[in-house]
Scaffold this motif. Sequence first.
Motif, mmCIF file in Angstrom:
data_model
loop_
_atom_site.group_PDB
_atom_site.id
_atom_site.type_symbol
_atom_site.label_atom_id
_atom_site.label_comp_id
_atom_site.label_asym_id
_atom_site.label_seq_id
_atom_site.Cartn_x
_atom_site.Cartn_y
_atom_site.Cartn_z
ATOM 1 N N GLN A 225 26.587 50.939 55.339
ATOM 2 C CA GLN A 225 27.997 50.815 54.962
ATOM 3 C C GLN A 225 28.368 49.359 54.708
ATOM 4 N N LEU A 226 27.940 48.471 55.605
ATOM 5 C CA LEU A 226 28.280 47.061 55.456
ATOM 6 C C LEU A 226 27.617 46.436 54.238
ATOM 7 N N CYS A 227 26.392 46.862 53.943
ATOM 8 C CA CYS A 227 25.679 46.314 52.786
ATOM 9 C C CYS A 227 26.218 46.846 51.468
ATOM 10 N N ASP A 228 26.461 48.149 51.409
ATOM 11 C CA ASP A 228 26.825 48.772 50.140
ATOM 12 C C ASP A 228 28.320 48.667 49.832
ATOM 13 N N ASN A 229 29.165 48.701 50.871
ATOM 14 C CA ASN A 229 30.611 48.688 50.648
ATOM 15 C C ASN A 229 31.329 47.811 51.672
ATOM 16 N N PRO A 230 31.047 46.513 51.677
ATOM 17 C CA PRO A 230 31.747 45.636 52.621
ATOM 18 C C PRO A 230 33.237 45.574 52.300
ATOM 19 N N ARG A 231 34.054 45.524 53.352
ATOM 20 C CA ARG A 231 35.498 45.403 53.153
ATOM 21 C C ARG A 231 35.950 43.948 53.226
ATOM 22 N N SER A 232 35.127 43.108 53.814
ATOM 23 C CA SER A 232 35.484 41.707 54.035
ATOM 24 C C SER A 232 34.644 40.807 53.127
ATOM 25 N N ALA A 233 35.280 39.789 52.565
ATOM 26 C CA ALA A 233 34.548 38.828 51.735
ATOM 27 C C ALA A 233 33.525 38.075 52.569
ATOM 28 N N PHE A 234 33.847 37.791 53.845
ATOM 29 C CA PHE A 234 32.895 37.099 54.708
ATOM 30 C C PHE A 234 31.660 37.968 54.938
ATOM 31 N N THR A 235 31.871 39.254 55.230
ATOM 32 C CA THR A 235 30.751 40.170 55.419
ATOM 33 C C THR A 235 29.873 40.206 54.182
ATOM 34 N N ALA A 236 30.497 40.320 53.024
ATOM 35 C CA ALA A 236 29.743 40.407 51.768
ATOM 36 C C ALA A 236 28.890 39.167 51.551
ATOM 37 N N SER A 237 29.442 37.998 51.833
ATOM 38 C CA SER A 237 28.694 36.768 51.585
ATOM 39 C C SER A 237 27.662 36.496 52.667
ATOM 40 N N PHE A 238 27.901 36.967 53.898
ATOM 41 C CA PHE A 238 26.989 36.671 54.999
ATOM 42 C C PHE A 238 25.788 37.609 55.036
ATOM 43 N N LEU A 239 25.979 38.843 54.585
ATOM 44 C CA LEU A 239 24.901 39.830 54.659
ATOM 45 C C LEU A 239 23.946 39.662 53.481
ATOM 46 N N GLY A 240 23.003 38.740 53.632
ATOM 47 C CA GLY A 240 21.989 38.587 52.618
ATOM 48 C C GLY A 240 22.491 37.811 51.418
ATOM 49 N N ALA A 241 21.752 37.904 50.323
ATOM 50 C CA ALA A 241 22.041 37.119 49.121
ATOM 51 C C ALA A 241 23.071 37.851 48.267
ATOM 52 N N ARG A 242 24.323 37.450 48.418
ATOM 53 C CA ARG A 242 25.410 38.026 47.639
ATOM 54 C C ARG A 242 26.330 36.913 47.170
ATOM 55 N N THR A 243 26.883 37.092 45.999
ATOM 56 C CA THR A 243 27.846 36.136 45.460
ATOM 57 C C THR A 243 29.196 36.821 45.370
ATOM 58 N N VAL A 244 30.213 36.197 45.954
ATOM 59 C CA VAL A 244 31.566 36.741 45.927
ATOM 60 C C VAL A 244 32.391 35.917 44.940
ATOM 61 N N ILE A 245 32.945 36.582 43.932
ATOM 62 C CA ILE A 245 33.697 35.912 42.870
ATOM 63 C C ILE A 245 35.137 36.404 42.882
ATOM 64 N N GLU A 246 36.075 35.473 42.905
ATOM 65 C CA GLU A 246 37.493 35.829 42.897
ATOM 66 C C GLU A 246 37.970 36.039 41.465
ATOM 67 N N GLY A 247 38.849 37.013 41.305
ATOM 68 C CA GLY A 247 39.414 37.305 39.997
ATOM 69 C C GLY A 247 40.488 38.363 40.145
ATOM 70 N N ARG A 248 40.680 39.172 39.105
ATOM 71 C CA ARG A 248 41.675 40.249 39.192
ATOM 72 C C ARG A 248 41.233 41.407 38.298
ATOM 73 N N SER A 249 41.686 42.586 38.652
ATOM 74 C CA SER A 249 41.346 43.771 37.863
ATOM 75 C C SER A 249 42.580 44.280 37.129
ATOM 76 N N GLU A 250 42.332 44.791 35.945
ATOM 77 C CA GLU A 250 43.407 45.362 35.144
ATOM 78 C C GLU A 250 42.816 46.426 34.244
ATOM 79 N N ASN A 251 43.401 47.626 34.331
ATOM 80 C CA ASN A 251 42.933 48.757 33.513
ATOM 81 C C ASN A 251 41.443 49.020 33.707
ATOM 82 N N GLY A 252 40.966 48.900 34.952
ATOM 83 C CA GLY A 252 39.587 49.229 35.277
ATOM 84 C C GLY A 252 38.577 48.149 34.982
ATOM 85 N N VAL A 253 39.053 46.956 34.579
ATOM 86 C CA VAL A 253 38.143 45.853 34.259
ATOM 87 C C VAL A 253 38.466 44.657 35.150
#
Length: 343
Positions: A225-253
Amino acid sequence: MTLSNKHYLTLDNVTASYGDQTAVDGLTIEVPKGELLSLLGPSGCGKTTTLRMIAGFVKPTMGRVILNDEDITRKPVHARNIGVVFQSYALFPHLTALDNVGFGLRMRQVDKAKCRERAAAALETVGLGPYKDRYPTQMSGGQQQRVALARALVIEPDVLLLDEPLSNLDAHLRADMRSEIRSLQQRLGITTVFVTHDQQEALAMSDRVAVMSKGIMEEIGKPEQLCDNPRSAFTASFLGARTVIEGRSENGVFRAPGLSCTGAPDGATRLVLRASRLRITDEAGPLTLPGTLINAAYLGDTWEADIQSAAGTIRVIVPSDLPPPPLGAPCSLQAQPGGATFI
């Protein structure tokens, strides 16, 4: 092994402060009987302090520690039936393996003959029966670690606490020992709390992982669960090699500088790119992300590469039979299933 639904060990809003410094801040965790829970996080995040509060070495500034429906917050260390394996193993150099293992039983006034019998059985459990008469200096690091584990198990603890017990071992032995500890824990059904900063150890050994940062719990859940669907940006970046990019979504993009990715839910503000599920390819897909290869390292079974893009540096891990292009070459990234998730 089927875990009980009943909460066997509970940390109820515990806080540990030293002067004006707060090491653990309002932590609440409920652990069912028989579970192996890992506390995972960087140095200084509060995981060892949490372990020491369970053991009784540190008294919470606030909150309660409850074990099997008993409030043990103020109970002294010697009155808690808790086994601890320290990072340094803390073996007595002047005692044999057998006497080291039997030390806790002697402190509990167990009959001498019974003490030796139980200590010998504990050494057999961890595969060290033939080494009972050796001193710590005559044993390898892995053998010393097993002696420390046998010493913690011989008292038949209600809870087993492991404080970075594998950190002093080489990589190959560490992998072997984590499998042995997990197998033993499951066979004996001991409720276990394991402290580590190593993501692989936590994921490989645990029923659940509590990710900690700066004295708080960022997230808790099953490894998948933590690897595939992290809820926290810290979890996502700490669990192995992951890049967290800030942005915004609109109309599914989801959009960020130089990047777009379809399939984004409304309100998503971060894109998580999982390095091992990205590929360097010009093929079309949900992710549009051009960049330049700035680093590549051959690791035997994989290549580890860094792509510089307008959205930042992206880490990519690809199989060794799919080598990256030459340094400085322009390239594009594409996400395989599970390679791009959103927060």
